[in-house]
Write an enzyme that holds these catalytic residues in place. Structure first.
Site, PDB file in Angstrom:
ATOM      1  N   ASP A 278     -89.028  12.734   9.936  1.00 33.81           N
ATOM      2  CA  ASP A 278     -89.808  13.429  11.016  1.00 33.81           C
ATOM      3  C   ASP A 278     -88.459  13.605  12.058  1.00 33.81           C
ATOM      4  O   ASP A 278     -87.640  12.854  12.034  1.00 33.81           O
ATOM      5  CB  ASP A 278     -90.599  12.380  11.686  1.00 33.81           C
TER       6      ASP A 278
ATOM      7  N   HIS B 294     -87.305   8.454   9.508  1.00 30.26           N
ATOM      8  CA  HIS B 294     -86.726   9.694  10.777  1.00 30.26           C
ATOM      9  C   HIS B 294     -85.358  10.185  10.682  1.00 30.26           C
ATOM     10  O   HIS B 294     -84.661   9.227  10.198  1.00 30.26           O
ATOM     11  CB  HIS B 294     -86.924   8.789  12.038  1.00 30.26           C
TER      12      HIS B 294
END
Length: 228
Positions: free
Chosen positions: A38, A178
Site C-alpha cells: 500500500d 507498505h
C-alpha cells in the site's frame, strides 16, 4: 447522535474487520500467497522492485493518486516489471473522514487507464463508511482486503517482523506490506526466503484469485482482529 455514531462504527466494523463481501484470501489448498503493498509509489519502490526481481517474484501494488503524480517513473517501473497495479484512493484518509462527494472521487479513481478486467480498490486503513460498498459497486470496483498484516509500520526489526508474519501466513494468504517504511525491503527479502522454504509461491492477486469473504470467514476475521 449516539445511534448515528453506532451505525458508523458498525459499518466500519463489518466492512473492515469482518470484511464481509470483500475479496479476502485465495484457495487454502494451493501453495500460493499474494504480497501486496500500500501507499506507493515512492522513493522506496526501486528497492522493493530489486528485491522482488532478485527472487523472481511478482506482487500487487495499491497506489495513491498523489504518489503517482509525484513519482511517475516509479509507477512506470511497476508496470514495466509486470506487477499488478491497483487503487488505494485519491487521498490517504479513512472513509469516515470523507464527505460523500469526496468518497465518490476516492473510490472512482484508478491508476489504470484501460477499462479491461476487474479494477480493485483497497480503502486506506481498510476503512469503510456506510457508502463505501455502494460506491464501489456503482464505479465497478472490487474491494480487496488482506488476512495477514506485516506490521512494517512498527519499530520492530525486519527479522522479528518476518518471523511473526510467516507464522500467520497460510496457503492463500494475502499479506499486507507498505511501500515506504525503511524496514520493508529487508523484511520483504526475509519473507520471500521464508515463503520459498515453506513451498509457498508469491503471486499477484489476479493470479491468486481471492474469494469473497462470507459469514463464517468474516466471524473468524472479526475474532482475530481482537484476539491478537
Amino acid at each position: 447522535m449516539g445511534g448515528c455514531l453506532g451505525l458508523l462504527a458498525l459499518t466500519d466494523l463489518l466492512g473492515r474487520a469482518a470484511g464481509l463481501g470483500a475479496l479476502g484470501a485465495g484457495s487454502r489448498h494451493a501453495p500460493r500467497v499474494a504480497l501486496t503493498f500500500d501507499d506507493g509509489p515512492g522513493p522506496r519502490t526501486p528497492d522493493l522492485l530489486a528485491v522482488l526481481a532478485g527472487h523472481g517474484a511478482h506482487a500487487t501494488f495499491f497506489v495513491t493518486e498523489p504518489a503517482c503524480r509525484a513519482h511517475p517513473e516509479e509507477l512506470r517501473a511497476l508496470h514495466a516489471a509486470g506487477h499488478q497495479v491497483e487503487a488505494h484512493g485519491r487521498w490517504h484518509r479513512h472513509a469516515l473522514l470523507l464527505p460523500p462527494w469526496q468518497e465518490w472521487a476516492q473510490v472512482a479513481w484508478h491508476p489504470r487507464a484501460d477499462q479491461s478486467g476487474p479494477h480493485l480498490y483497497r480503502p486506506p486503513y481498510g476503512g469503510h463508511s456506510p457508502l463505501t460498498r455502494l460506491l464501489a459497486r456503482l464505479t465497478g470496483r472490487q474491494i480487496a482486503l488482506w488476512d495477514v498484516e506485516s506490521r512494517d509500520w512498527t519499530a520492530l526489526p525486519a527479522g522479528e517482523l518476518a518471523a511473526q508474519t510467516l507464522a500467520r501466513t497460510r496457503p492463500g494468504s494475502v499479506i499486507l506490506l507498505h511501500d515506504g517504511p525503511q524496514v520493508t525491503p529487508e523484511l520483504l527479502g526475509a519473507l520471500l526466503t521464508g515463503l520459498r522454504e515453506r513451498g509457498l509461491k508469491p503471486v499477484t492477486l489476479n493470479d491468486l484469485r481471492p474469494h469473497r469473504i462470507g459469514l463464517r470467514e468474516g466471524w473468524t476475521r472479526l475474532r482475530g482482529s481482537y484476539g491478537r
